[in-house]
Each structure stands twice: as structure tokens, then as C-alpha cells.
Write an enzyme that holds these catalytic residues in place. Structure first.
Site, PDB file in Angstrom:
ATOM      1  N   CYS A   1       0.825  -1.197   0.047  1.00 11.44           N
ATOM      2  CA  CYS A   1       0.118  -0.223   0.354  1.00 11.44           C
ATOM      3  C   CYS A   1       0.899   1.183   0.198  1.00 11.44           C
ATOM      4  CB  CYS A   1      -0.351  -0.147   1.079  1.00 11.44           C
ATOM      5  SG  CYS A   1      -2.173   1.633   1.497  1.00 11.44           S
TER       6      CYS A   1
ATOM      7  N   CYS B   1      -0.672   3.583  -6.674  1.00  8.81           N
ATOM      8  CA  CYS B   1      -2.198   2.624  -5.752  1.00  8.81           C
ATOM      9  C   CYS B   1      -2.334   1.809  -5.879  1.00  8.81           C
ATOM     10  CB  CYS B   1      -3.098   3.619  -5.545  1.00  8.81           C
ATOM     11  SG  CYS B   1      -4.212   2.695  -4.528  1.00  8.81           S
TER      12      CYS B   1
HETATM   13  N1  DGL Z   1      -3.877   0.231  -1.801  1.00  6.97           N
HETATM   14  C1  DGL Z   1      -3.688   1.607  -1.205  1.00  6.97           C
HETATM   15  C2  DGL Z   1      -2.662   2.759  -1.727  1.00  6.97           C
HETATM   16  O1  DGL Z   1      -1.686   1.607  -2.213  1.00  6.97           O
HETATM   17  C3  DGL Z   1      -4.799   2.653  -1.096  1.00  6.97           C
HETATM   18  C4  DGL Z   1      -6.206   2.530  -0.920  1.00  6.97           C
HETATM   19  C5  DGL Z   1      -6.940   3.369  -0.182  1.00  6.97           C
HETATM   20  O2  DGL Z   1      -7.028   2.528   0.896  1.00  6.97           O
HETATM   21  O3  DGL Z   1      -7.440   4.453   0.241  1.00  6.97           O
HETATM   22  O4  DGL Z   1      -2.353   3.243  -1.649  1.00  6.97           O
END
Ligand code: DGL
Length: 299
Positions: free
Chosen positions: A99, A215
Site C-alpha cells: 500500500c 496505488c
Molecule cells: N491500496 C492503497 C495504496 O496503495 C490505498 C487505497 C486506500 O485505502 O485508499 O495506496
């Protein structure tokens, strides 16, 4: 001197003997892959390709989703809290923070708190985008949290100083990706609206030619991106590079990937809400090779 007395005396090692530092361990490594939701699956899939014999636990913090709008303090507190629970219950040998929103802020406190666990982070792939761009016009597409981070700005200053960089913080793409994975219909128009600001054309006719998917949810929408792009660009997904880094760190302790331990490797997905995934999501997880267990781990 216990070490000396064992030398040359046949099989007299005791359980107190420590493995030599350069000898790979024979049990399977257990890898935790963590994200706010389902985006980390894009990273999990790449790590699994390189480490097919490892045990995996994939954790989606669906009770905390989305991370994008959280304040810095709330985000760090949430990630530390959930990761602590996971370390207590799962005892991973490595944690992949799949993330960007969490990694760009929480990696230093995670590493400080658990120095014995290697943490592999996911940060915007600005360097490869700058290396590949011919027009010198690149875009970072991320959550509002990631585009606001000092970490992201310093990557731009270090690796893309000679590029025009457009930062686009999307408030809804991660949720659209979640909906899509849960079997809901999402439209090309919804996706097109979110990515439109990424495509910039300069007065000299030069155009954005590389977009960083900063993301981990976004590569889940690759087909939508391709269809909705006003002109072809390179979409930069860092997942394969993250997997290579995880492999390098694991090799230091466990050696190369190889069958080890007993039984089949574990591939489990857990959700911090404790909710059982709906059938469409269960089927999607199964395509990634993951199973869920009823009532597994509410955090
Ligand atoms: N998958 C997450 C990232 O890579 C974030 C998504 C979220 O929770 O807003 O930033």
C-alpha cells in the site's frame, strides 16, 4: 565452548546449536502481505510468482478502508495497530506493506518497532517512469494521501527533476477497484473521469507518456485504463520490482525458493472486519490462489 566441542564428533549437535548464518533454513518462510483492501493482491500475485513455495497470509484492512483520506496520525496509528495484531497472531517472517498510502508514512515506525522483521514497502515508481519517459512529461496517479506526502515530493526531486510531473489524487478509483473485485458493475465513464487529469498536452505538442500507478488498487483496473486513455501511455506498475526486493531479502535468511516443510503451502486471505467475503469476491480470491476461513481474524 559448545561450538568447539561439537566439531569433528559426528551428529552431536543439540537444538541449542544455531544454524550457520549462510545455511538456508529448511522450514517455509511465512510472508504477510498487507493492504487497506484488495489492491495488495496485485503485489501478492507477483511475490507468489517468485516464491511459490512460501506460506502467505494476505490481510485486507477492510475495517479501515479507505486509507487515502486519513490524517497522517490516524493512518500511522491504524497501520501499527493492525500490523501488531497480525504479528502476534501470524508470526510472519516478512511483511510486505502493499500500500503506497501506508508505506510513504508508516515504514519508519514499523521498522523501528519490529527490527527483526524485514518490511518491504510500496512507494511511487517515479524513478522508472522518469527513466522511460521520452516526452519528459509524467504523471503520478495515487490516493489524495500519497500525492500530498513529503515522501512523494522528495522522490520527484531526486529522480524526476527534469520532468514535468502532474500529481493526480483520485478520491474514488480505489473504491471503484474494490467494487469491481466484489462483482459490481463499474463504468468506463467513471474511470475515464478520474484519469482524465493525468493526460496533459504542452504548448509544443508534447504529451504525457508515462503514468505511475501509485496505488496498488489501480492495476486491478488496467483494462479500464487502456480503454479510457485518450492516447497510449506507459502505465508503470511497481509490483514486479517489489516482488524482486522481497525475494532478495528472503534469500538472505531462507535461501532460494524451494519446496520445504511439510504439507501444502498456506495461502490465506483475512479481512479485519471479520466479514465473510461475498461469493464474487471469494471467486476472485480463489483466482489468486487464496482461500478464506469463516470467522477468521476480526481486528
Ligand atoms: N491500496 C492503497 C495504496 O496503495 C490505498 C487505497 C486506500 O485505502 O485508499 O495506496
Amino acid at each position: 565452548m559448545a561450538g568447539q566441542s561439537a566439531v569433528g564428533k559426528g551428529p552431536s549437535r543439540t537444538t541449542a546449536d544455531r544454524p550457520l548464518p549462510d545455511r538456508p533454513m529448511t522450514r517455509r518462510p511465512k510472508i504477510l502481505v498487507f493492504d487497506s483492501g484488495l489492491g495488495g493482491l496485485t503485489v501478492f500475485a507477483e511475490v507468489l510468482k517468485i516464491r511459490p513455495h512460501a506460506d502467505f497470509v494476505y490481510c485486507a484492512d477492510d475495517a479501515g478502508f479507505p486509507y487515502g483520506p486519513l490524517s497522517n496520525e490516524d493512518l500511522v496509528a491504524r497501520v501499527l495497530f493492525v500490523v501488531q495484531r497480525l504479528i502476534e497472531t501470524e508470526a510472519p517472517d516478512m511483511a510486505v506493506i502493499a500500500c503506497n498510502t501506508a508505506s510513504t508514512l508508516a515504514l519508519p515506525p514499523l521498522r523501528a518497532r519490529w527490527p527483526h522483521i524485514p518490511f518491504v514497502g510500496t512507494v511511487p515508481a517515479i524513478k522508472p517512469a522518469a527513466q522511460r519517459s521520452r516526452s519528459r512529461m509524467i504523471c503520478v496517479l495515487a490516493t489524495p494521501g500519497t500525492v500530498a506526502r513529503d515522501y512523494t515530493r522528495s522522490l520527484i526531486a531526486s529522480f524526476a527533476e527534469d520532468c514535468a510531473v502532474t500529481l493526480v489524487g483520485s478520491g474514488s478509483l480505489a473504491s471503484l477497484a474494490e467494487d469491481f473485485m466484489r462483482g459490481a458493475a463499474i463504468s468506463d465513464a467513471d474511470v475515464a473521469r478520474e484519469i482524465a487529469p493525468c493526460f496533459v498536452e504542452g504548448a509544443d505538442g508534447a504529451r504525457t507518456d508515462a503514468i505511475v500507478l501509485a496505488c496498488t488498487h489501480y492495476p486491478l483496473l488496467n483494462d479500464f485504463f487502456e480503454r479510457s486513455a485518450p492516447w497510449p501511455v506507459e502505465w508503470i506498475d511497481p509490483a514486479p520490482a517489489i516482488a524482486r526486493q522481497a525475494d532478495r531479502l528472503l534469500a538472505e535468511k531462507f535461501g532460494a525458493d524451494a519446496p520445504s516443510g511439510t504439507g501444502q503451502p498456506e495461502r490465506r486471505a483475512i479481512f479485519t472486519s471479520g466479514r465473510q467475503p461475498e461469493p464474487a469476491l471469494e471467486a476472485a480470491l480463489a483466482r489468486y490462489g487464496l482461500t478464506t476461513a469463516k470467522g477468521d481474524a476480526a481486528v
